[in-house]
Design an enzyme around this catalytic site. Structure first.
Site, short mmCIF file in Angstrom:
data_model
loop_
_atom_site.label_atom_id
_atom_site.label_comp_id
_atom_site.label_asym_id
_atom_site.label_seq_id
_atom_site.Cartn_x
_atom_site.Cartn_y
_atom_site.Cartn_z
N GLU A 120 4.99 -4.31 4.71
CA GLU A 120 4.16 -5.49 4.48
C GLU A 120 4.99 -6.66 3.96
O GLU A 120 4.78 -7.82 4.36
CB GLU A 120 3.03 -5.14 3.53
CG GLU A 120 2.00 -4.20 4.14
CD GLU A 120 0.88 -3.83 3.18
OE1 GLU A 120 -0.28 -4.10 3.51
OE2 GLU A 120 1.19 -3.30 2.10
N GLU A 140 -0.32 4.69 5.67
CA GLU A 140 -1.52 4.66 4.83
C GLU A 140 -2.63 5.59 5.31
O GLU A 140 -3.37 6.16 4.51
CB GLU A 140 -2.04 3.22 4.72
CG GLU A 140 -1.26 2.35 3.75
CD GLU A 140 0.06 1.84 4.31
OE1 GLU A 140 0.78 1.13 3.59
OE2 GLU A 140 0.39 2.16 5.48
#
Length: 263
Positions: A120, A140
């Protein structure tokens, strides 16, 4: 007593390039709470500094740019606190948002593993240069997290089908795949990473800073707007009214390099 090394190192070169290095190599640059706070503070400051023309974000140690959230710290926090962390709901700014909104051109120099929150962070930068040994992963869906920032940024950077594949399957992929999907700007050897980054950043700092600032604002603000609305955006300062515009045209006529003032 052993002196603790700072978790984030910052060095600003004479030509205005800020080199920001994640400095937890023994933890593969996992993003501790302290490191995330430091990233927010540092990028807020770099955004304000007139002497900074561009920012390079990299990881120490060579084994990983960052493996993302410090899951050991997260587990300890979960057992000690009543409420878990939720993105965009705490008092401090989201660090990925802070990097994204930095008005200076930003480059992520990626080596080793680029995972989760580290991925990210890379997506928050404007440009991404990776070694051919880099590996990317958004895990995730395997650990029950949400990739709040990544789920919004990834489909803005690559076609939706690639974004869903990366997010849904949580499988690693290599730098050549990242280049093919449009995630990366350059892929190079580990030995040539620094030289490739230096060449790109040298070109960036030779360009008119107000123009680059305008481009960044126009791309981010206009990407979600209808074209008729986006064309009428006017994020300041305006390059058309700047001293640098006059300097740039004069330098072109005189066949010399422009001396940008940022005004």
């Amino acid at each position: 007593m052993v002196d603790r090394q700072p978790e984030l190192l910052v060095d600003v070169s004479a030509d205005g390039v800020a080199f920001v290095r994640l400095n937890r190599p023994e933890h593969l640059n996992a993003l501790s709470r302290g490191l995330l706070s430091d990233i927010t503070t540092v990028f807020t400051e770099l955004d304000r500094r007139r002497d900074v023309r561009a920012v390079v974000l990299q990881g120490a140690g060579g084994r990983a740019f960052s493996v993302g959230a410090d899951l050991k710290e997260m587990h300890a926090r979960d057992t000690a606190e009543d409420l878990p962390y939720e993105p965009m709901r705490e008092a401090t700014r989201n660090p990925y948002e802070t990097v994204l909104e930095c008005r200076k051109p930003t480059i992520a120099a990626l080596e080793g593993w680029v995972v989760g929150g580290g991925f990210e962070l890379a997506m928050a930068c404007d440009l991404r240069i990776a070694t051919d040994t880099a590996r990317f992963l958004m895990p995730e869906s395997k650990v029950g997290l949400g990739a709040n920032f990544g789920s919004q940024m990834l489909p803005r950077l690559v076609p939706a089908g690639f974004a869903f594949e990366v997010l849904y399957l949580a499988e690693p992929f290599d730098a050549e795949t990242g280049l093919r999907m449009g995630l990366l700007n350059r892929v190079t050897s580990p030995e040539q990473l620094d030289a490739t980054v230096q060449a790109m950043v040298a070109t960036l700092v030779s360009r008119a800073p107000i123009t680059l600032q305008r481009y960044k604002a126009m791309v981010h603000l206009g990407s979600s707007l209808p074209i008729a609305t986006a064309l009428r955006l006017n994020p300041g300062p305006s390059p058309y009214l700047s001293e640098d515009r006059a300097e740039g045209t004069a330098a072109f006529r005189q066949k010399r390099s422009p001396q940008w003032s940022g005004r």
